[in-house]
Motif scaffolding. Structure first.
Motif, PDB file in Angstrom:
ATOM      1  N   PHE A 352       0.595  -1.319  -0.291  1.00 44.32           N
ATOM      2  CA  PHE A 352       0.158  -0.250   0.457  1.00 44.32           C
ATOM      3  C   PHE A 352       0.689   0.870   0.110  1.00 44.32           C
ATOM      4  N   ILE A 353       0.526   2.288  -0.827  1.00 43.37           N
ATOM      5  CA  ILE A 353       0.858   3.394  -0.941  1.00 43.37           C
ATOM      6  C   ILE A 353       0.181   4.552  -0.579  1.00 43.37           C
ATOM      7  N   TYR A 354       0.732   6.130  -0.292  1.00 37.98           N
ATOM      8  CA  TYR A 354       0.013   7.315  -0.293  1.00 37.98           C
ATOM      9  C   TYR A 354       1.332   8.218  -0.641  1.00 37.98           C
ATOM     10  N   LEU A 355       0.408   8.989  -1.165  1.00 35.23           N
ATOM     11  CA  LEU A 355       1.181   9.969  -2.374  1.00 35.23           C
ATOM     12  C   LEU A 355       1.027  10.993  -2.565  1.00 35.23           C
ATOM     13  N   ASP A 356       1.683  12.464  -1.526  1.00 37.99           N
ATOM     14  CA  ASP A 356       0.558  14.008  -1.754  1.00 37.99           C
ATOM     15  C   ASP A 356       1.100  14.683  -2.822  1.00 37.99           C
ATOM     16  N   ILE A 357       0.224  15.646  -3.546  1.00 33.52           N
ATOM     17  CA  ILE A 357       1.807  16.808  -4.330  1.00 33.52           C
ATOM     18  C   ILE A 357       1.512  17.522  -3.083  1.00 33.52           C
ATOM     19  N   VAL A 358       2.127  18.455  -2.905  1.00 37.38           N
ATOM     20  CA  VAL A 358       3.677  19.101  -1.975  1.00 37.38           C
ATOM     21  C   VAL A 358       3.849  20.466  -3.118  1.00 37.38           C
ATOM     22  N   LEU A 359       3.080  21.321  -2.593  1.00 33.39           N
ATOM     23  CA  LEU A 359       3.256  23.037  -2.588  1.00 33.39           C
ATOM     24  C   LEU A 359       4.061  23.532  -2.058  1.00 33.39           C
ATOM     25  N   ASN A 360       5.659  23.861  -2.689  1.00 34.29           N
ATOM     26  CA  ASN A 360       6.485  24.889  -1.590  1.00 34.29           C
ATOM     27  C   ASN A 360       6.292  23.574  -0.278  1.00 34.29           C
ATOM     28  N   GLY A 361       6.152  22.775  -0.458  1.00 34.55           N
ATOM     29  CA  GLY A 361       7.012  22.169   1.160  1.00 34.55           C
ATOM     30  C   GLY A 361       5.018  21.871   1.825  1.00 34.55           C
ATOM     31  N   SER A 362       4.207  22.486   1.551  1.00 36.42           N
ATOM     32  CA  SER A 362       2.638  22.045   2.054  1.00 36.42           C
ATOM     33  C   SER A 362       1.855  20.731   1.417  1.00 36.42           C
ATOM     34  N   ARG A 363       1.747  19.860   1.985  1.00 32.84           N
ATOM     35  CA  ARG A 363       1.211  19.357   1.351  1.00 32.84           C
ATOM     36  C   ARG A 363      -0.490  19.647   0.858  1.00 32.84           C
ATOM     37  N   LYS A 364      -0.847  19.297  -0.027  1.00 32.59           N
ATOM     38  CA  LYS A 364      -2.488  20.323  -1.061  1.00 32.59           C
ATOM     39  C   LYS A 364      -3.563  19.165  -1.286  1.00 32.59           C
ATOM     40  N   VAL A 365      -3.573  17.412  -1.622  1.00 32.63           N
ATOM     41  CA  VAL A 365      -4.116  16.957  -1.422  1.00 32.63           C
ATOM     42  C   VAL A 365      -3.045  15.523  -1.526  1.00 32.63           C
ATOM     43  N   ARG A 366      -4.050  14.250  -1.546  1.00 33.04           N
ATOM     44  CA  ARG A 366      -3.088  13.101  -1.578  1.00 33.04           C
ATOM     45  C   ARG A 366      -3.777  11.310  -2.309  1.00 33.04           C
ATOM     46  N   THR A 367      -3.027  10.696  -2.369  1.00 33.78           N
ATOM     47  CA  THR A 367      -3.374   9.745  -3.128  1.00 33.78           C
ATOM     48  C   THR A 367      -3.804   8.011  -2.130  1.00 33.78           C
ATOM     49  N   MET A 368      -4.921   7.772  -2.234  1.00 36.96           N
ATOM     50  CA  MET A 368      -4.376   6.523  -1.834  1.00 36.96           C
ATOM     51  C   MET A 368      -4.312   5.357  -2.843  1.00 36.96           C
ATOM     52  N   SER A 369      -3.742   4.329  -2.120  1.00 36.71           N
ATOM     53  CA  SER A 369      -3.508   2.803  -3.121  1.00 36.71           C
ATOM     54  C   SER A 369      -3.361   2.147  -2.066  1.00 36.71           C
ATOM     55  N   HIS A 370      -4.478   1.150  -1.810  1.00 34.27           N
ATOM     56  CA  HIS A 370      -4.635   0.750  -0.490  1.00 34.27           C
ATOM     57  C   HIS A 370      -4.240  -1.395  -0.423  1.00 34.27           C
ATOM     58  N   ASN A 371      -4.262  -1.869   0.641  1.00 30.79           N
ATOM     59  CA  ASN A 371      -4.067  -3.225  -0.192  1.00 30.79           C
ATOM     60  C   ASN A 371      -5.013  -3.993  -0.025  1.00 30.79           C
ATOM     61  N   THR A 372      -6.608  -3.715   0.253  1.00 30.19           N
ATOM     62  CA  THR A 372      -7.290  -4.441   0.398  1.00 30.19           C
ATOM     63  C   THR A 372      -7.553  -5.735  -1.581  1.00 30.19           C
ATOM     64  N   ALA A 373      -6.582  -4.784  -2.119  1.00 30.89           N
ATOM     65  CA  ALA A 373      -6.278  -5.985  -3.527  1.00 30.89           C
ATOM     66  C   ALA A 373      -4.417  -5.732  -3.993  1.00 30.89           C
ATOM     67  N   GLU A 374      -4.702  -6.554  -5.009  1.00 29.87           N
ATOM     68  CA  GLU A 374      -3.100  -6.456  -5.798  1.00 29.87           C
ATOM     69  C   GLU A 374      -2.576  -5.284  -6.332  1.00 29.87           C
ATOM     70  N   TYR A 375      -1.821  -4.281  -6.756  1.00 29.99           N
ATOM     71  CA  TYR A 375      -2.359  -3.446  -7.967  1.00 29.99           C
ATOM     72  C   TYR A 375      -3.235  -2.500  -8.073  1.00 29.99           C
ATOM     73  N   MET A 376      -3.033  -2.319  -6.445  1.00 28.51           N
ATOM     74  CA  MET A 376      -4.249  -0.583  -6.137  1.00 28.51           C
ATOM     75  C   MET A 376      -4.198   0.559  -6.458  1.00 28.51           C
ATOM     76  N   THR A 377      -4.574   1.130  -7.539  1.00 25.28           N
ATOM     77  CA  THR A 377      -4.765   2.152  -8.416  1.00 25.28           C
ATOM     78  C   THR A 377      -5.058   3.457  -7.267  1.00 25.28           C
ATOM     79  N   GLY A 378      -4.256   4.149  -7.586  1.00 23.96           N
ATOM     80  CA  GLY A 378      -4.596   6.110  -6.789  1.00 23.96           C
ATOM     81  C   GLY A 378      -4.443   6.507  -7.220  1.00 23.96           C
ATOM     82  N   THR A 379      -5.484   7.994  -7.151  1.00 25.36           N
ATOM     83  CA  THR A 379      -5.437   8.656  -7.880  1.00 25.36           C
ATOM     84  C   THR A 379      -5.822  10.448  -7.670  1.00 25.36           C
ATOM     85  N   ASN A 380      -5.785  11.911  -8.041  1.00 25.83           N
ATOM     86  CA  ASN A 380      -6.157  12.693  -7.228  1.00 25.83           C
ATOM     87  C   ASN A 380      -5.684  14.520  -8.061  1.00 25.83           C
ATOM     88  N   MET A 381      -6.160  14.914  -8.195  1.00 24.49           N
ATOM     89  CA  MET A 381      -6.013  16.264  -8.634  1.00 24.49           C
ATOM     90  C   MET A 381      -6.527  17.270  -8.035  1.00 24.49           C
TER      91      MET A 381
END
Length: 417
Positions: A352-381
């Motif tokens: 599992f992995i969580y990624l953030d879009i960061v502006l000048n060190g400030s985290r704005k939005v986050r993606t979530m790829s959970h481990n309830t199944a394999e090869y899960m996809t996380g997206t955000n805008m």
């Protein structure tokens, strides 16, 4: 039928065994007394053996009957299975026939598709020619726009130089006006003070003369009245002169102040015009840059144990404006504006992995790829307001590993609205 055979077999067995025991012959007559007992014992033993043989035969017959029943049941089951198999074979034959029919239809459609594909080849060639023409026209248009923009820059630089010269001249004029106003403001109190000083001196002199004349001659009363009247007239005329001089001075000061205010208004108008011109230039530069700011980047390999901070996307698909740095993984805004950013991550296997879009060190939005199944996809805008020099990147919050391929699956994109 089988039961009749078994009964006949049971009837035949005793007689046969009896024949064996009596050697197959019927013996009659009287035996001697000595041999009677011996024969009786032998006969008893034979009977016991015959009984045992009969019991074993009965047991064998029962087992044979049981085997026959089981054979009947197995034969009926086999017959049923054979019947089911025949049904399945018939259904499979029907399906094979249907498949043959469908195969024939597919062959016919394939032939039609080949004919259509041949016809579409020519259309694709025409489309390619049209795209080539469009790209050529776009190149010519961009070249023409670049020439116009260069000429505009030259003209605007000339206009800016003229405006700068005029602003400098107005600044010098404004400084002179301020200096003159300050001199006037300083001279007015001195002028008023000098006039009042002269008036006070004249009054004191007149009073001194009157006192001297009163002391020198008592008959000078009439002359005193006359002098007082003249003194009042002189005082009135003097006050009028002082008032006129003050009014003239104040009017001239007002005129000078109004002139300086007009000059300041002209200068303010010129400065405002310069600011408007600068804003228009900035807008034009933004408009020129908006058509060429955007990027799409990705990774072309998987990393099952990646647990870093900034996720760097080294594979560049598009980088208009050169705002994205594939070495650092950061996008730097080349101009002010509203930007749109989009991130997609495919987690590796069951991680599992969580990624953030960061502006000048400030985290704005986050993606979530959970481990309830394999090869899960996380997206955000994210839609963000950026100023020139601001930086955007993708950072890990939690988890490990990402999955990608030679054609990127884990990607990061952004563009200027």
């Amino acid at each position: 039928m089988m039961s009749y055979i078994i009964l006949g077999f049971l009837c035949v067995i005793p007689s046969t065994c009896l024949s064996i025991l009596t050697d197959g012959e019927t013996q009659n007559g009287t035996l001697p007394d000595e041999s009677v007992d011996t024969k009786t014992d032998v006969f008893r033993q034979l009977l016991n053996q015959e009984t045992l043989i009969r019991m074993s035969l009965v047991k064998n017959v029962h087992s044979l009957m049981k085997d026959m029943v089981e054979m009947k049941e197995s034969m009926s089951t086999s017959n049923k299975r054979l019947h089911d198999a025949e049904k399945e074979i018939s259904s499979l034959k029907n399906e094979v026939q249907l498949l043959k029919t469908e195969n024939q239809k597919l062959k016919e459609e394939a032939v039609k598709f080949q004919d259509e594909f041949k016809s579409t080849d020519s259309k694709f060639d025409e489309i390619k020619e049209n795209f080539t023409k469009v790209s050529q026209s776009q190149t010519q248009y961009e070249r023409h726009m670049n020439e116009i923009f260069e000429e505009f820059e030259k003209n605007t630089s000339t206009i800016l130089n003229d405006i700068k010269i005029e602003v400098r001249y107005l600044s010098v004029t404004l400084l002179d006006l301020n200096k003159h106003t300050m001199e006037l403001n300083m001279s007015i109190p001195e002028l008023i003070e000098s006039r009042f000083t002269d008036f006070t001196a004249n009054v004191n002199r007149s009073v001194g003369d009157i006192n001297h004349k009163l002391l020198s001659s008592k008959d000078y009363q009439e002359q005193l009245v006359y002098n007082l009247s003249a003194l009042g007239n002189d005082q009135s005329s003097l006050m009028k002169i002082i008032s006129d001089n003050l009014n003239n001075t104040i009017n001239s000061i007002k005129a000078d102040v109004e002139q300086s205010q007009k000059s300041q208004l002209k200068l303010s108008a010129a400065v405002s015009s310069l600011e408007v011109f600068r804003m228009n230039m900035s807008l034009m530069n933004n408009c020129a840059l908006k058509t060429s700011v955007g990027f799409t980047v990705g990774v072309t390999g998987s990393a099952s144990t990646w647990a870093g901070n900034i996720l760097v996307f080294p594979h560049v698909v598009t980088n208009d404006g050169n705002g994205y740095n594939p070495s650092t993984g950061k996008f730097t805004a080349p101009t002010d504006g509203t930007y749109v950013f989009f991130v997609t991550v495919n987690v590796y296997g069951g991680n599992f992995i969580y990624l953030d879009i960061v502006l000048n060190g400030s985290r704005k939005v986050r993606t979530m790829s959970h481990n309830t199944a394999e090869y899960m996809t996380g997206t955000n805008m994210a839609v963000l307001k950026l100023y020139t020099g601001n930086s955007i990147w993708v950072s890990r919050y939690r988890g490990t590993g990402y999955y990608s391929d030679s054609v990127p699956i884990t990607t990061f994109s952004g563009f200027l609205l």
